[in-house]
Design a protein around this motif. Structure first.
Motif: not given
Length: 321
Positions: A45-73
């Protein structure tokens, strides 16, 4: 200091992310940042995130899969807001959301909160039926959408919730990565006597996807998770959680009774028909849509059946992993 940090883990859902980010660009209250965590997706979804970096204060990170709980952490480590806001990637946020939340927090000293999930008018009939089955008092006792409900006090849900950043870090964030991670967090907050509540009108539109087969699998996992939470974290099972189990056992009894030559053998089937009749009428009236009413019968049956079977499976044959 930014007031709110929106943290969203995502896994193979670029289309859903775009709908979520688009809704965030329309907010009436804008003192927030957005942190996207790509959790080991094979469809980026990196291209989608980049598309909105001009209209939102947005940071995008990519990491190995651990599940949503640890992703939120992970995302919380990069947040600078006073409050963390957690959304699932398949929600759409009404434009008044942050304005509503901020106004409530100005007048109430709470440290954690949540809001309802609903179906938007432009959702498909299938999505509306799933939403009904997951939120109606007739199916879940209203445990997701009220401060006081059949399950007791309100429990925060990670598809739409907030918590003070300092508190979240102090208690170590989510301890469970998937399925029930929010219930485990809620249990710790209650043990610590943290002030929390559901904020009226701070709802999101939850755009559930898939089909009835994937819905069954998801709810089956929910039923298993409820037993796992008790075994792993000592979280008590409440009466409302036993209703689907009773439904499964009563349904089996009802069909077995038909084969017996006794009076009133069709009474249990009649009672089940009456219950689903109520669901049909209530759903149809609520949505003003006959098709949604019919689909709500199917969705509600699957929900009860899948949760009850998952609960019984994990209780009788627990997963040793």
């Amino acid at each position: 200091m930014i007031k709110y940090s929106v943290v969203v883990p995502i896994y193979n859902r670029p289309k859903e992310l775009e709908e979520l980010l688009e809704s965030l660009t329309l907010q009436e209250f804008t003192d927030f940042e957005v942190i996207i965590i790509e959790d080991g997706s094979s469809i980026s979804s990196e291209n989608i995130a980049k598309k909105y970096q001009s209209s939102l204060e947005l940071q995008y990170f990519s990491k190995p899969n651990e599940g949503q709980g640890f992703g939120r952490n992970f995302g919380a480590n990069y947040a600078s807001g006073e409050f963390l806001i957690f959304f699932d990637s398949d929600v759409i946020v009404p434009k008044e959301y942050f304005k509503t939340v901020d106004a409530y927090l100005e007048g109430h000293k709470i440290e954690a909160f949540g809001g309802e999930d609903k179906a938007s008018e432009d959702f498909s009939d299938f999505q509306k039926a799933l939403s009904y089955s997951m939120t109606s008092f007739l199916t879940t006792g209203g445990i997701r959408n009220k401060n006081q409900n059949a399950g007791g006090n309100y429990q925060i849900r990670s598809y739409n919730c907030g918590i003070k950043s300092e508190l979240f870090r102090e208690i170590g964030g989510f301890k469970k990565t998937n399925m029930g991670e929010d219930m485990e967090l809620n249990n710790r907050l209650e043990r610590l006597q943290i002030s929390k509540c559901l904020i009226p009108n701070a709802y999101v539109y939850h755009k559930r996807r898939g089909d009835f087969t994937s819905f069954f699998k998801q709810i089956f996992s929910f039923g298993r998770t409820r037993i796992q939470l008790k075994n792993m974290f000592g979280i008590p099972i409440k009466i409302v959680h036993l209703f689907p189990v009773g439904f499964v056992l009563f349904t089996i009894f009802a069909f077995l009774l038909i084969g017996l030559n006794i009076d009133y053998k069709f009474l249990p089937i009649g009672l089940l028909s009456l219950y689903f009749g109520f669901i049909f009428v209530h759903s149809t009236v609520s949505t003003l849509n006959l098709k949604v009413g019919f689909l709500s019968i199917i969705a509600s049956f699957i929900q009860h059946l899948a949760y009850g079977l998952g609960f019984l499976k994990e209780m009788l044959f627990p997963n040793k992993k």
